[in-house]
Design a protein around this motif. Structure first.
Motif, PDB file in Angstrom:
ATOM      1  N   PHE A 228      30.549 -67.044 -61.179  1.00  0.00           N
ATOM      2  CA  PHE A 228      31.283 -66.240 -62.158  1.00  0.00           C
ATOM      3  C   PHE A 228      30.611 -64.884 -62.379  1.00  0.00           C
ATOM      4  N   SER A 229      29.809 -64.458 -61.426  1.00  0.00           N
ATOM      5  CA  SER A 229      29.072 -63.202 -61.574  1.00  0.00           C
ATOM      6  C   SER A 229      30.024 -62.017 -61.655  1.00  0.00           C
ATOM      7  N   ILE A 230      29.581 -60.989 -62.358  1.00  0.00           N
ATOM      8  CA  ILE A 230      30.385 -59.785 -62.514  1.00  0.00           C
ATOM      9  C   ILE A 230      30.549 -59.071 -61.173  1.00  0.00           C
ATOM     10  N   ARG A 232      30.853 -60.557 -58.136  1.00  0.00           N
ATOM     11  CA  ARG A 232      31.923 -61.239 -57.415  1.00  0.00           C
ATOM     12  C   ARG A 232      33.288 -60.900 -58.010  1.00  0.00           C
ATOM     13  N   PHE A 233      33.379 -60.871 -59.338  1.00  0.00           N
ATOM     14  CA  PHE A 233      34.647 -60.539 -59.986  1.00  0.00           C
ATOM     15  C   PHE A 233      35.061 -59.105 -59.655  1.00  0.00           C
ATOM     16  N   SER A 234      34.102 -58.190 -59.653  1.00  0.00           N
ATOM     17  CA  SER A 234      34.403 -56.795 -59.331  1.00  0.00           C
ATOM     18  C   SER A 234      34.889 -56.659 -57.901  1.00  0.00           C
ATOM     19  N   GLN A 235      34.291 -57.423 -56.994  1.00  0.00           N
ATOM     20  CA  GLN A 235      34.724 -57.384 -55.601  1.00  0.00           C
ATOM     21  C   GLN A 235      36.161 -57.870 -55.448  1.00  0.00           C
ATOM     22  N   MET A 236      36.529 -58.874 -56.234  1.00  0.00           N
ATOM     23  CA  MET A 236      37.900 -59.380 -56.169  1.00  0.00           C
ATOM     24  C   MET A 236      38.890 -58.334 -56.698  1.00  0.00           C
ATOM     25  N   MET A 237      38.537 -57.685 -57.810  1.00  0.00           N
ATOM     26  CA  MET A 237      39.402 -56.643 -58.346  1.00  0.00           C
ATOM     27  C   MET A 237      39.501 -55.453 -57.383  1.00  0.00           C
ATOM     28  N   LEU A 494      33.964 -50.675 -47.503  1.00  0.00           N
ATOM     29  CA  LEU A 494      33.641 -49.898 -48.702  1.00  0.00           C
ATOM     30  C   LEU A 494      33.241 -50.807 -49.857  1.00  0.00           C
ATOM     31  N   LYS A 495      33.795 -52.015 -49.886  1.00  0.00           N
ATOM     32  CA  LYS A 495      33.406 -52.976 -50.920  1.00  0.00           C
ATOM     33  C   LYS A 495      31.924 -53.312 -50.817  1.00  0.00           C
ATOM     34  N   LEU A 496      31.447 -53.546 -49.608  1.00  0.00           N
ATOM     35  CA  LEU A 496      30.040 -53.866 -49.402  1.00  0.00           C
ATOM     36  C   LEU A 496      29.149 -52.677 -49.735  1.00  0.00           C
ATOM     37  N   ALA A 497      29.661 -51.459 -49.533  1.00  0.00           N
ATOM     38  CA  ALA A 497      28.862 -50.276 -49.804  1.00  0.00           C
ATOM     39  C   ALA A 497      28.771 -49.964 -51.292  1.00  0.00           C
ATOM     40  N   PHE A 498      29.881 -50.106 -52.010  1.00  0.00           N
ATOM     41  CA  PHE A 498      29.921 -49.717 -53.416  1.00  0.00           C
ATOM     42  C   PHE A 498      29.715 -50.884 -54.376  1.00  0.00           C
ATOM     43  N   LEU A 499      29.997 -52.099 -53.942  1.00  0.00           N
ATOM     44  CA  LEU A 499      29.822 -53.277 -54.799  1.00  0.00           C
ATOM     45  C   LEU A 499      28.937 -54.280 -54.076  1.00  0.00           C
ATOM     46  N   PRO A 500      27.663 -53.974 -53.923  1.00  0.00           N
ATOM     47  CA  PRO A 500      26.769 -54.849 -53.154  1.00  0.00           C
ATOM     48  C   PRO A 500      26.601 -56.203 -53.820  1.00  0.00           C
ATOM     49  N   THR A 501      26.583 -57.246 -53.027  1.00  0.00           N
ATOM     50  CA  THR A 501      26.438 -58.594 -53.546  1.00  0.00           C
ATOM     51  C   THR A 501      25.052 -58.799 -54.128  1.00  0.00           C
ATOM     52  N   GLY A 502      24.996 -59.355 -55.331  1.00  0.00           N
ATOM     53  CA  GLY A 502      23.721 -59.717 -55.948  1.00  0.00           C
ATOM     54  C   GLY A 502      22.904 -58.555 -56.472  1.00  0.00           C
ATOM     55  N   ASP A 503      23.496 -57.392 -56.674  1.00  0.00           N
ATOM     56  CA  ASP A 503      22.752 -56.221 -57.159  1.00  0.00           C
ATOM     57  C   ASP A 503      23.502 -55.604 -58.337  1.00  0.00           C
ATOM     58  N   LYS A 504      23.278 -56.149 -59.531  1.00  0.00           N
ATOM     59  CA  LYS A 504      23.999 -55.684 -60.715  1.00  0.00           C
ATOM     60  C   LYS A 504      23.613 -54.255 -61.089  1.00  0.00           C
TER      61      LYS A 504
END
Length: 538
Positions: A228-230, A232-237, A494-504
């Motif tokens: 439920f991390s923010i 992961r949610f941001s990546q979905m949006m 671009l998702k991986l570049a701007f919304l990196p996994t595990g880096d809040k």
């Protein structure tokens, strides 16, 4: 080439942001090309010295030496006077930064170029138009021909999700749902392209199936993964709304013009919110039952109790704006049609392991009993399908819309039962349809800007090859699918570049930076357009 409407602040802000990105990308590409060429031209002894040195870690003095063709500027007093070390350091740092972000810059440039292409197709008169002409025979011929083509790409699902050897293939496996989306999307696009109004009720069911998958897929992910991390949610949006957001800006469209996107966003938020609340108790069946019941109560309250819908959604009028008056009525109609089906998807997802165990036991029973049970299931499904088609689907549009929220689960359930009735059916999928199913979001949005053209009152067909409608269909379809697939890949990059996994921390920094840059560009654009109007008036 003439532009249909005056340029807006949003369009100008996009252009002001896109041009520097394009320049930086070209600069980075040229810089790398020049450095590689100089590296090849170095004497062999210099190459040996640099052989084990990583490109990104070359010192500033070494780079100055390299760019000078082997003549050290640092050793020349004249060179020191001509080139300031601080300036060299600044330029080198900037170039290294751009080169390190080459993949991202390339993706952003390509993404922006496709948006400009859509703008040319939709907002200018560069291409002509065909009038929509619906012919049932041609419509069915093309779709049957497509299915025959897709059938040549069949493949079998391996036991990738089954930990026990010999266990039957999961029903509703990932390939199967992607295939499902694929063949529906082809009919969906053909419906819009040809103006096939007679299958409108069928298309309503397709939209319901997409929303059903929203409930099914999101519940399955959050219930099993418990992520439920923010981030992961941001990546979905991001996945749902990146393309539609830029289309709204570049093409001056309303968010509700792509109504499936706000619907997916809303119902995804609902699933996420209810499952995240006290999520440590989600293992308890009673808690899940209570949450699903709470979802049902909320929807009943919003949609069935007079006045509540307006109170809840009136603060979001700016998002729900359309050409209709009042704008909230379009959202009431669109979201109301499928207000319950996402909950049905959640229920199916929760009982997915149970049904899988039933199917496993059924496959292990004797042949006679197994065939009898499956024959009974098929008979019930076919009778239910006939009754639904005769007494619901064949109703006129307005009457059917009243029944749709309460009956759309029937054809969806029938399809699921028949599609998974045997082990062979469950394991066999069509690769072409799976590929199309993965890009349904892009093909849905881009069909309105590459295949179709809006003349202010109705949809027409975009004409790239005048007087040859079928050849034009082949060409525009190829362009449509190519651009859709590329944007699908670019969205993930671009998702991986701007919304990196595990880096809040980086996520927050990127969000703040993006917001600041966007607001600055919009303010500058508004000011420039306002000044141009003042100068034109004077």
């Amino acid at each position: 080439m003439e532009i249909a409407e005056p340029i807006t602040p949003g369009q100008l802000s996009f252009l002001l942001g896109f041009i520097p990105v394009l320049v930086w990308w070209i600069y980075a590409e040229v810089s790398i090309h020049i450095r590689e060429r100089l590296h090849r031209d170095l004497p062999r002894d210099s190459e040996n010295n640099l052989a084990n040195v990583d490109v990104g870690t070359i010192s500033e003095d070494a780079e100055v030496h390299l760019l000078a063709g082997g003549r050290s500027l640092a050793s020349s007093s004249k060179g020191r006077q001509q080139v300031s070390p601080n300036i060299v350091s600044c330029c080198w740092t900037r170039r290294i930064s751009l080169e390190n972000q080459l993949t991202t810059l390339r993706a952003m440039s390509e993404f922006g170029s496709f948006l400009i292409f859509c703008y040319i197709c939709y907002c200018t008169d560069l291409f002509g138009e065909f009038k929509q002409v619906y012919n049932r025979d041609i419509f069915l011929f093309l779709y049957i021909l497509f299915i025959i083509l897709a059938s040549t790409t069949s493949s079998k699902v391996e036991h990738e999700d089954t930990p026990v050897a010999g266990k039957s293939i999961l029903y509703l496996n990932r390939n199967q749902t992607e295939e499902w989306k694929g063949w529906m999307q082809v009919l969906f696009v053909m419906y819009h392209y040809f103006g096939a109004e007679e299958i409108t009720n069928i298309i309503r069911v397709f939209v319901a199936a997409y929303v059903w998958m929203t409930g099914f897929g999101n519940f399955s992910y959050y219930y099993v993964r418990k992520d439920f991390s923010i981030v992961r949610f941001s990546q979905m949006m991001w996945r749902i709304n990146l393309l539609v957001a830029f289309c709204c800006i570049v093409l001056d469209k309303h968010y509700m013009d792509y109504y499936i996107c706000p619907m997916h966003t809303f119902f995804t938020l609902m699933v996420y919110g209810f499952l995240r609340f006290m999520n440590k108790y989600n293992e308890l069946g009673s808690v899940i039952a209570a949450k699903i019941f709470a979802c049902l109560l909320v929807i009943v309250l919003i949609y069935e109790v007079p006045g509540v819908f307006d109170v809840v959604w009136s603060p979001f009028d700016f998002l729900l704006e359309t050409s209709y008056d009042p704008p909230i009525d379009e959202w009431r109609f669109r979201s109301g049609l499928d207000r319950y089906i996402w909950i049905v998807g959640m229920i199916y997802a929760y009982y997915h392991p149970t049904v899988e165990r039933w199917l496993q036991k059924l496959e292990e029973t004797g042949t006679k009993l197994r065939v009898s049970i499956k024959a009974a299931i098929v008979t019930v499904c076919l009778v239910a399908a006939y009754l639904w088609y005769e007494y619901v689907c064949k109703l006129d549009g307005d009457t059917y819309n009243k029944y749709h929220p309460y009956t759309s689960w029937i054809p969806i359930s029938i399809y699921i039962c028949l599609r998974n009735i045997t082990q062979q059916f469950r394991s066999c999928t069509l690769t072409l349809l799976i590929w199309l199913g993965k890009i349904t979001l892009e093909t849905y949005i881009l069909q309105f800007h590459i295949l179709l053209s809006w003349n202010g009152m109705s949809w027409n067909i975009l004409s790239v090859i005048p007087n040859y409608p079928m050849v034009n269909l082949i060409l525009t379809t190829a362009i449509h699918l190519t651009v859709s697939h590329r944007i699908f890949l670019l969205t993930n990059k671009l998702k991986l570049a701007f919304l990196p996994t595990g880096d809040k921390v980086r996520l927050v920094r990127n969000v703040i930076s993006a917001a600041a840059i966007s607001l600055s560009l919009y303010a500058l654009s508004w000011l420039l357009l306002h000044l141009s109007k003042m100068l034109a008036a004077s």
